[in-house]
Design a protein around this motif. Sequence first.
Motif, PDB file in Angstrom:
ATOM      1  N   MET A  54       8.364  -8.362  -6.679  1.00 40.48           N
ATOM      2  CA  MET A  54       8.281  -8.377  -8.139  1.00 40.48           C
ATOM      3  C   MET A  54       8.099  -6.973  -8.686  1.00 40.48           C
ATOM      4  N   ALA A  55       7.302  -6.146  -8.011  1.00 42.11           N
ATOM      5  CA  ALA A  55       7.102  -4.763  -8.447  1.00 42.11           C
ATOM      6  C   ALA A  55       8.409  -3.982  -8.381  1.00 42.11           C
ATOM      7  N   PHE A  56       9.190  -4.225  -7.335  1.00 43.06           N
ATOM      8  CA  PHE A  56      10.502  -3.582  -7.204  1.00 43.06           C
ATOM      9  C   PHE A  56      11.387  -3.950  -8.395  1.00 43.06           C
ATOM     10  N   ASP A  57      11.437  -5.224  -8.729  1.00 42.22           N
ATOM     11  CA  ASP A  57      12.281  -5.684  -9.839  1.00 42.22           C
ATOM     12  C   ASP A  57      11.791  -5.136 -11.178  1.00 42.22           C
ATOM     13  N   ILE A  58      10.483  -5.156 -11.402  1.00 39.97           N
ATOM     14  CA  ILE A  58       9.927  -4.657 -12.667  1.00 39.97           C
ATOM     15  C   ILE A  58      10.229  -3.171 -12.831  1.00 39.97           C
ATOM     16  N   THR A  59      10.009  -2.405 -11.771  1.00 37.86           N
ATOM     17  CA  THR A  59      10.237  -0.963 -11.844  1.00 37.86           C
ATOM     18  C   THR A  59      11.719  -0.652 -12.033  1.00 37.86           C
ATOM     19  N   SER A  60      12.580  -1.395 -11.356  1.00 36.65           N
ATOM     20  CA  SER A  60      14.021  -1.193 -11.528  1.00 36.65           C
ATOM     21  C   SER A  60      14.426  -1.437 -12.985  1.00 36.65           C
ATOM     22  N   ALA A  61      13.835  -2.461 -13.604  1.00 42.87           N
ATOM     23  CA  ALA A  61      14.142  -2.753 -15.008  1.00 42.87           C
ATOM     24  C   ALA A  61      13.652  -1.629 -15.923  1.00 42.87           C
ATOM     25  N   LEU A  62      12.497  -1.065 -15.631  1.00 41.31           N
ATOM     26  CA  LEU A  62      11.981   0.057 -16.422  1.00 41.31           C
ATOM     27  C   LEU A  62      12.906   1.265 -16.319  1.00 41.31           C
ATOM     28  N   VAL A  63      13.439   1.496 -15.124  1.00 35.54           N
ATOM     29  CA  VAL A  63      14.383   2.604 -14.939  1.00 35.54           C
ATOM     30  C   VAL A  63      15.635   2.370 -15.783  1.00 35.54           C
ATOM     31  N   ASN A 103      -2.496  -3.094  -6.397  1.00 33.56           N
ATOM     32  CA  ASN A 103      -2.569  -3.127  -4.934  1.00 33.56           C
ATOM     33  C   ASN A 103      -1.456  -2.264  -4.355  1.00 33.56           C
ATOM     34  N   ASP A 104      -1.539  -1.986  -3.074  1.00 33.99           N
ATOM     35  CA  ASP A 104      -0.590  -1.076  -2.432  1.00 33.99           C
ATOM     36  C   ASP A 104       0.812  -1.658  -2.347  1.00 33.99           C
ATOM     37  N   GLN A 105       0.915  -2.957  -2.119  1.00 41.81           N
ATOM     38  CA  GLN A 105       2.239  -3.516  -1.926  1.00 41.81           C
ATOM     39  C   GLN A 105       3.081  -3.460  -3.195  1.00 41.81           C
ATOM     40  N   MET A 106       2.452  -3.628  -4.359  1.00 46.97           N
ATOM     41  CA  MET A 106       3.196  -3.424  -5.597  1.00 46.97           C
ATOM     42  C   MET A 106       3.605  -1.957  -5.728  1.00 46.97           C
ATOM     43  N   ALA A 107       2.702  -1.057  -5.385  1.00 50.63           N
ATOM     44  CA  ALA A 107       3.016   0.373  -5.473  1.00 50.63           C
ATOM     45  C   ALA A 107       4.164   0.732  -4.535  1.00 50.63           C
ATOM     46  N   LEU A 108       4.181   0.157  -3.330  1.00 47.99           N
ATOM     47  CA  LEU A 108       5.272   0.424  -2.393  1.00 47.99           C
ATOM     48  C   LEU A 108       6.591  -0.144  -2.919  1.00 47.99           C
ATOM     49  N   GLY A 109       6.538  -1.292  -3.576  1.00 47.28           N
ATOM     50  CA  GLY A 109       7.736  -1.842  -4.195  1.00 47.28           C
ATOM     51  C   GLY A 109       8.247  -0.940  -5.303  1.00 47.28           C
ATOM     52  N   ALA A 110       7.319  -0.389  -6.099  1.00 52.35           N
ATOM     53  CA  ALA A 110       7.702   0.538  -7.168  1.00 52.35           C
ATOM     54  C   ALA A 110       8.319   1.806  -6.585  1.00 52.35           C
ATOM     55  N   LEU A 111       7.725   2.350  -5.527  1.00 55.66           N
ATOM     56  CA  LEU A 111       8.270   3.546  -4.880  1.00 55.66           C
ATOM     57  C   LEU A 111       9.686   3.298  -4.376  1.00 55.66           C
TER      58      LEU A 111
END
Length: 373
Positions: free
Chosen positions: A260-269, A282-290
């Motif tokens: 979910m963090a990956f998808d949210i961050t991709s949408a922000l980009v 948490n770290d796993q959301m941060a890793l998804g964002a990275l």
Amino acid sequence: MDKKPTVYDVAREAGVSIATVSRSLRTPNAVRATTRQAIRTAIDRLGYVPSGSAQSLAARRTNSIALFLPTIDELDSLSDFELATVDEANMVIDRPTHHVVARYDSLYFDTVLRGCELEAWRQGLSLVVSLGMGHSDADISHVVNDVSGKVDGIIVLARSIPDHMLEALHRRRPLVMIASSPTAHEGEFDLVRVSNRKGMCALVGHLLDAHHVSRIAYMTGPDDSPDSAKRYEGFCEALTLRGLNPAAAPIYRGQFSQRMAFDITSALVERDQLPEALVCANDQMALGALSALHRAEVDVPGRVIVTGFDGITETDTSNPRLTTVKQPMLELGRAAVATLVKRVDTPDAPAMSTELPVTVLLRESSEGVLPDA
């Protein structure tokens, strides 16, 4: 009651036979739902422990303890497993992929579980592990009743067992909570947790003071997570102490999920709405964002700072390495077992509460290139 309740008491209370009580505990699906409910109600009211060896813990112990974890993602896709011998070796091309596996906080659970295992071994105890939330109340009740009759005490990670069941279980077995206890009875439960609020407050304060970020966003976990709630309190506190309005900071609901963090961050980009700093609960959301930022070739931390919370091993090998708040997950598990042993030995002692310190690890995802030591 002056004596320990027996199966006879449960049968009399529920208005059924002893055989029906036994059948309900062993094979609940073989008993009508209304009958099962009547038996569960009688068990909870009487405080009956469904075990043929149920006696005072001081007089007789199993030397086993139980740990209840929340349900994990893999259960949703778990299918039947069949044993088969296939004597062959397969070869495939393993191509790089941008797919992110959503494991939620299972990496955190892995380390807490390891701490429980180590301390249980040190104390000469066997550890029984079971999954809680994610099932119906009837299923959870059956598992809890079955496990509680086989162990000397129980450790429950927050969100593993519904609060209304915890209160009844607490009256029947020594019980220790990790992270949180039922809000209405917090002072009555043995509790082990970490400094979530102070850790997040220190991290966000550093971003504001050292990096002078003005556009900061927060990615939060599940609404029912006590850890997530405390971390958001720390986020808000850091802003408030500096005269900033926490309500002005966007909140994204990543649910502790890497996917979910990956998808949210991709949408922000895509919308060109990236903040200067993205603080993840948490770290796993941060890793998804990275991962999303790396795929979009966004400079971290030059364009956006990313931070996490927990200190899982993967944060030390990410690119860039993730700034995070490291909590002592292994020690958290060990502390829970040590607390439970004390409770079993001194059942009438006042409730014990332990809070463990955290450490802010400043790494390249916020600080850029770090000099060698």
